[in-house]
Design a protein around this motif. Structure first.
Motif, mmCIF file in Angstrom:
data_model
loop_
_atom_site.group_PDB
_atom_site.id
_atom_site.type_symbol
_atom_site.label_atom_id
_atom_site.label_comp_id
_atom_site.label_asym_id
_atom_site.label_seq_id
_atom_site.Cartn_x
_atom_site.Cartn_y
_atom_site.Cartn_z
ATOM 1 N N GLN A 133 0.816 -1.211 0.000
ATOM 2 C CA GLN A 133 0.000 0.000 0.000
ATOM 3 C C GLN A 133 0.855 1.269 0.000
ATOM 4 O OE1 GLN A 133 -1.491 -2.577 2.651
ATOM 5 N NE2 GLN A 133 -1.840 -3.299 0.567
ATOM 6 N N TYR A 134 2.118 1.139 0.401
ATOM 7 C CA TYR A 134 3.100 2.220 0.313
ATOM 8 C C TYR A 134 4.378 1.640 -0.283
ATOM 9 C CZ TYR A 134 0.037 5.031 3.263
ATOM 10 O OH TYR A 134 -1.036 5.722 3.755
ATOM 11 N N GLY A 135 5.226 2.513 -0.805
ATOM 12 C CA GLY A 135 6.473 2.048 -1.399
ATOM 13 C C GLY A 135 6.287 1.272 -2.678
ATOM 14 N N TYR A 136 5.134 1.441 -3.328
ATOM 15 C CA TYR A 136 4.806 0.614 -4.496
ATOM 16 C C TYR A 136 5.166 1.260 -5.824
ATOM 17 C CZ TYR A 136 0.692 3.662 -4.982
ATOM 18 O OH TYR A 136 -0.136 4.745 -5.129
ATOM 19 N N ARG A 137 5.413 2.545 -5.850
ATOM 20 C CA ARG A 137 5.594 3.225 -7.133
ATOM 21 C C ARG A 137 7.012 3.053 -7.651
ATOM 22 N NH1 ARG A 137 1.494 7.222 -8.888
ATOM 23 N NH2 ARG A 137 3.003 7.704 -10.508
ATOM 24 N N ASN A 138 7.130 2.753 -8.941
ATOM 25 C CA ASN A 138 8.440 2.722 -9.569
ATOM 26 C C ASN A 138 8.780 4.058 -10.224
ATOM 27 O OD1 ASN A 138 7.288 2.747 -12.244
ATOM 28 N ND2 ASN A 138 6.998 0.524 -12.118
ATOM 29 N N PRO A 433 -2.782 2.565 -4.785
ATOM 30 C CA PRO A 433 -3.288 2.668 -3.416
ATOM 31 C C PRO A 433 -3.118 4.084 -2.851
ATOM 32 C CG PRO A 433 -1.995 0.666 -3.669
ATOM 33 C CD PRO A 433 -1.810 1.458 -4.931
ATOM 34 N N GLN A 434 -4.021 4.441 -1.959
ATOM 35 C CA GLN A 434 -4.070 5.740 -1.275
ATOM 36 C C GLN A 434 -4.604 6.860 -2.164
ATOM 37 O OE1 GLN A 434 -3.656 4.895 1.701
ATOM 38 N NE2 GLN A 434 -2.480 3.039 1.250
ATOM 39 N N THR A 435 -5.092 6.513 -3.356
ATOM 40 C CA THR A 435 -5.717 7.489 -4.246
ATOM 41 C C THR A 435 -7.061 6.942 -4.717
ATOM 42 O OG1 THR A 435 -4.994 6.690 -6.424
ATOM 43 C CG2 THR A 435 -3.376 7.927 -5.125
ATOM 44 N N PHE A 436 -7.849 7.803 -5.344
ATOM 45 C CA PHE A 436 -9.150 7.371 -5.867
ATOM 46 C C PHE A 436 -9.026 6.681 -7.216
ATOM 47 C CE2 PHE A 436 -8.526 11.639 -7.547
ATOM 48 C CZ PHE A 436 -8.894 11.502 -8.876
#
Length: 450
Positions: A133-138, A433-436
């Motif tokens: 849910q966090y740390g997922y973006r490349n 995650p954490q966005t709409f």
């Protein structure tokens, strides 16, 4: 429900609203006593809260939570110190299970309201979760405040061009989370009192390789290339540093790409296949969930080894490569020049073959003939009406649509139905995650003969 009265200074006083559900766009929904809808920022379904009405649009109002009187069971503490100021990650205060439920409902609502799909509830799967849910973006993109003489990197404030400076970002992998501080300090040192012409800074951190690329998006013109390579290289370990130059007066147009240090591209691995991606090219930002999407797409299309497959808006080949392994022939169409080059290189390096067509989908598709299977992965605006008409003429036995916007998917669902292709399954996928925001992989099949 709640009541709404104008105070002596012209503002509004709403003592209490009960938050009902989440809306696409990030706000929550409640209703005033007069029946009007209130779009409430900072609300969670199940909250009872005091709000300020910040805008009265007549038929509806916009408001923000000022005090939570009774918190929802779905309310959690947002871990990011910039939550509420930074314009990203507006759902950090909502537990993840509720985020997934809301994203599925966003899709169902859009298909019912815009797509006129009465049985959307039956056709839509549960939302596919992100393992992280966090740390997922490349990849993240940071901007510089042009009004700051000693600019720091940050994000835009919600609904504003104002820049919120950040020292770290929880969406990046932990080992790179403080990259905004490192790079911002280096850029300030390089710039001194001069303007480097930097519009934004993109950071790509691969999940499955060790590649890290920093891309400086600048206006064309003189630039301290050697100093940037040396100083930024000391500030942060990276495998590639590039400068992407935009044309004066039109930042959407590229003037060129300069390699300042390293390989000049970034590599990521999905499902055992390695993709080389240049800075201007699109690539899914959540590698682990992108792998789930690849599996969904190939499962829905189910090529049998002899099928002719059209991959429209192919990008750097996220789906082209696996389809090339499974189908008899793949024709991949992509308009962006950088992505076309990446796609051809990726096919060659992965010992796969596809016919790559560089050009606009609406112009190219008419001359490509019939296809057994079709995949479309358009930008947020969805499919042009002319593309829908031409896709119907290819008479595929299955069409899979990868969408990043429920509203345009729903609109195109109605258009495809008119052209004889019916929605039979839709899978919402949580790439963000954490966005709409919600991605969807949707299957369309020929309508039954009557």
């Amino acid at each position: 429900m709640g009541c709404c009265d104008r105070t002596h200074d012209g503002s509004f006083d709403v003592p209490r609203l009960d938050i009902e559900r989440l809306a696409y766009g990030g706000d929550a929904i409640a209703h005033l006593e007069d029946g009007r809808t209130a779009f409430v920022s900072g609300g969670v379904p199940g909250d009872s809260a005091l709000v300020d009405i910040v805008e009265d649009k007549g038929r509806f109002v916009r408001a923000r939570v000022t005090e939570v009187l009774q918190p929802s069971a779905h309310r959690v503490v947002a871990p990011c110190p910039y939550f509420g100021a930074c314009g990203g990650c507006t759902w950090q205060h909502i537990d993840y299970a509720e985020q997934l439920r809301a994203k599925r409902q966003e899709l169902v609502d859009a298909l019912q309201r815009v797509g006129k799909i009465a049985d959307a509830e039956r056709l839509v799967d549960e939302c596919v979760a992100s393992d992280q849910q966090y740390g997922y973006r490349n990849k993240i993109e940071l901007v510089l405040d042009p009004n700051d003489k000693r600019p720091r990197l940050g994000y835009h404030r919600a609904g504003s061009h104002e820049v919120v400076a950040v020292d770290s970002c929880l969406l990046l992998p932990k080992r790179h989370a403080k990259a905004p501080t490192s790079l911002g300090g280096a850029l300030r040192y390089i710039a001194g009192e001069s303007d480097l012409g930097i519009e934004r800074v993109a950071i790509r951190c691969a999940a499955h390789t060790r590649d890290v690329e920093v891309a400086l998006w600048t206006s064309a013109g003189p630039f301290p290339r050697a100093a940037a390579a040396k100083t930024l290289g000391q500030a942060m370990q990276m495998t590639s540093l590039v400068r992407v130059m935009t044309k004066e007066g039109n930042r959407a147009k590229l003037a060129g790409v300069e390699v300042l240090a390293g390989k000049g591209h970034w590599r990521e691995r999905l499902e055992g296949r390695t993709y080389a991606v240049s800075a201007p090219s699109f690539f899914q930002v959540n590698s682990a969930v992108a792998e789930k999407m690849v599996r969904l797409v190939t499962e829905m299309l189910a090529p049998d080894g002899s099928d002719r497959v059209l991959d429209l808006y192919a990008g750097a080949g996220t789906f082209t490569l696996p389809l090339a392994e499974l189908a008899g022939e793949v024709v991949a169409v992509e308009a962006a020049g950088s992505a076309v080059k990446d796609l051809r290189r990726n096919l060659e390096e992965n010992a796969a073959w596809a016919d790559v067509v560089g050009g606009d989908a609406a112009r190219e598709i008419g001359a490509l003939g019939r296809f057994d299977l079709v995949l479309v992965d358009p930008p947020r605006a969805g499919l042009h009406a002319a593309v829908v008409e031409q896709l119907a003429r290819t008479r595929p036995r299955a069409l899979v649509y990868v969408s990043c916007d429920p509203a345009t998917l729903a609109r195109d669902t109605a258009r495809l139905a008119e052209a004889g292709l019916t929605l039979t399954r839709a899978v919402p996928v949580d790439l963000f995650p954490q966005t709409f925001h919600v991605e969807t992989v949707a299957l369309f099949e020929p309508a039954p003969s009557t």
